[in-house]
Design an enzyme around this catalytic site. Sequence first.
Site, PDB file in Angstrom:
ATOM      1  CG  ASP A 195      -2.104   1.001   1.069  1.00 20.88           C
ATOM      2  OD1 ASP A 195      -2.133   1.900   0.520  1.00 20.88           O
ATOM      3  OD2 ASP A 195      -3.109   0.607   1.638  1.00 20.88           O
TER       4      ASP A 195
ATOM      5  CB  SER B 122      -6.547   2.725   0.120  1.00 17.86           C
ATOM      6  OG  SER B 122      -5.298   3.108   0.236  1.00 17.86           O
TER       7      SER B 122
ATOM      8  CD  GLU C 150      -3.179  -3.554   2.522  1.00 15.84           C
ATOM      9  OE1 GLU C 150      -3.442  -2.379   2.110  1.00 15.84           O
ATOM     10  OE2 GLU C 150      -3.859  -3.744   3.590  1.00 15.84           O
TER      11      GLU C 150
ATOM     12  CG  ASP D 196      -1.101   4.193   2.681  1.00 14.65           C
ATOM     13  OD1 ASP D 196      -0.970   5.007   1.663  1.00 14.65           O
ATOM     14  OD2 ASP D 196      -2.070   4.400   3.710  1.00 14.65           O
TER      15      ASP D 196
ATOM     16  CG  HIS E  43      -0.758   8.940   4.821  1.00 12.51           C
ATOM     17  ND1 HIS E  43      -1.451   9.623   3.881  1.00 12.51           N
ATOM     18  CD2 HIS E  43      -1.601   7.466   4.429  1.00 12.51           C
ATOM     19  CE1 HIS E  43      -2.316   9.110   3.071  1.00 12.51           C
ATOM     20  NE2 HIS E  43      -2.481   7.752   3.316  1.00 12.51           N
TER      21      HIS E  43
ATOM     22  CG  ASP F 158      -3.016   1.208  -2.800  1.00  9.98           C
ATOM     23  OD1 ASP F 158      -1.755   1.615  -2.546  1.00  9.98           O
ATOM     24  OD2 ASP F 158      -3.765   1.232  -1.684  1.00  9.98           O
ATOM     25  CG  HIS F 159      -2.486   5.059  -3.364  1.00  5.83           C
ATOM     26  ND1 HIS F 159      -1.762   5.390  -2.422  1.00  5.83           N
ATOM     27  CD2 HIS F 159      -3.515   4.343  -2.782  1.00  5.83           C
ATOM     28  CE1 HIS F 159      -2.258   5.073  -1.294  1.00  5.83           C
ATOM     29  NE2 HIS F 159      -2.945   4.432  -1.378  1.00  5.83           N
TER      30      HIS F 159
ATOM     31  CG  HIS G 230      -3.142   8.373  -1.157  1.00  2.73           C
ATOM     32  ND1 HIS G 230      -4.134   7.663  -1.331  1.00  2.73           N
ATOM     33  CD2 HIS G 230      -2.795   8.241  -0.113  1.00  2.73           C
ATOM     34  CE1 HIS G 230      -4.361   6.967  -0.499  1.00  2.73           C
ATOM     35  NE2 HIS G 230      -3.459   7.345   0.581  1.00  2.73           N
TER      36      HIS G 230
END
Length: 541
Positions: A34, A74, A268, A273, A277, A315-316, A417
Amino acid sequence: MVRRIRCWVMLLALLLVTAPADARARNVIVLMCDGTGATHTTVARWYKGGPLAMDQMYVGRVRTWGAESLITDSAPAATAFATGHKASDKAIGVMPWSVAMPGVPAVTEETKARPVASVLEAAKLAGKATGIVVTSNVQHASPAAYSSHWPDRNDYNEIGEQQLYLGMDVIFGGGSRYLIPVEKGGKREDGEDLMEEARRLGYRVVSDRSGMMSVSSGRVLGLFAPDDLSYEFDRPVLTPSQPSLAEMTSKAIEILSKDPDGFFLFVEGSKIDWASHANDPVGVVSDVLAFDDAVLVALDFARRSGDTAVLVFSDHGNGGMSLGSKVTDASYSKLPLNALVEPLRRAKLTGEGVERLLGDQRTPMRIREVVASNYGITDLTDDEVKAIAQAKKGRMNYVLGPILSRRSPIGWTTNGHTGEDLFINYYGLKEPLKTIENTDIARICAREMGVNLDEATSRLFVDAFAVFGSMGASVRLDKSDPNNQVLVVERGRVRAEIPLSKSTMRLGGRVVSTGGLSVLSPITGKVYVPQRAVEVFKAAM
């Protein structure tokens, strides 16, 4: 002669890679890191000092945009690669109700916010074993998109209930609080104790690494924390009873691979992720490497089995992480490796781990001592010490991450993101990937398993008011208990009660499996039930 032999070898290899597209894989393992971009894996590789497991795989490129934005959340991203449909912001496993990007089909009354089958659900319909393995709470956006259908990714109580009644074979991660009622210290306000219900449904429930390792078959629900699991750098020191992502992946494969029909597994690396952040490079390295260990587990199994496809992707992007920043404007062409790896290697814990270690004891002296010995920074300024002392609960990595980044060549552009194209690594596919959409990932998985997502949606999600109404039945939604709504269908002496977010119906005093979830769409007010529920009611008329 040597040149001709080499040409024939290369041609043969190409033919093997581009074998007929109708060839099938008995098993599919999807591993998703992620919020991970190219810089994340580049930095982790330099830190490791050698190749990553995912470097052994073929590489394509995936586009990540959603139905409403160039930059995806997400939830719609996961909905795309789980179901094959672009989705609205925060949506889980449902079609969009709003479209703002070109290339997405227009919303119609029939499709608006309609639940659509995931490849995991399609695999279940085909008789395959299924599982999810994550380091977040299992109700988080990405695993939720494979196993639930709801317009709001943040409704963990609703998602958790759907996940349990979906009947996956393996569920590993965190998030026990969302299955436990408030009266017992959890978060559920509907009075249901879903941990006890899991046992009634045949799950073996485990809560630590040793419990997980003792299971070798059957359904297992392993929730190893009330919410998310620890970062891998922190886990051995602060939460040693939790399993690693690689250990959870290995155990899941061991259990699922006993199904003669094969399996689908989603894995995952969730908190890459979260670290992004926070602009916390230590958290990024920690969990990219932990994720890569899980990739190696999947790859080793795929090589042994000979009938397993493995997909690895993100995912990004997140954080706009860069190797090179304003600090290196005048020196990038002479940047030594140590400038990158030494600040990172001095850290023993992530920012989150330092926060747990500090607790409420945040005197300047203790802050300097703990940060020096566990995060590797020995030259904190007075302003930095003050910022650490004032960090809010759960936000220490947002303070420490940037502090360390300023002492390295790592740059960040955002705490959110980003929307760039990303790599997809793969093994065991019978044709090469080029540039694909995130929705194509679901279709690739479906193709490999020989399942049809549209057919699965038709079997699992029938408009209840329309279909039962066409049979001359009265249909109403009993909302007397708002947290446990029930669809009531009656015709003559035949009465069916279908509880929402579950996979059963009560008919004539007996409880019958519906073979899938009954789902409310809060956006439209429609209720969707599996085709089997319709057939059972019709047979009783």
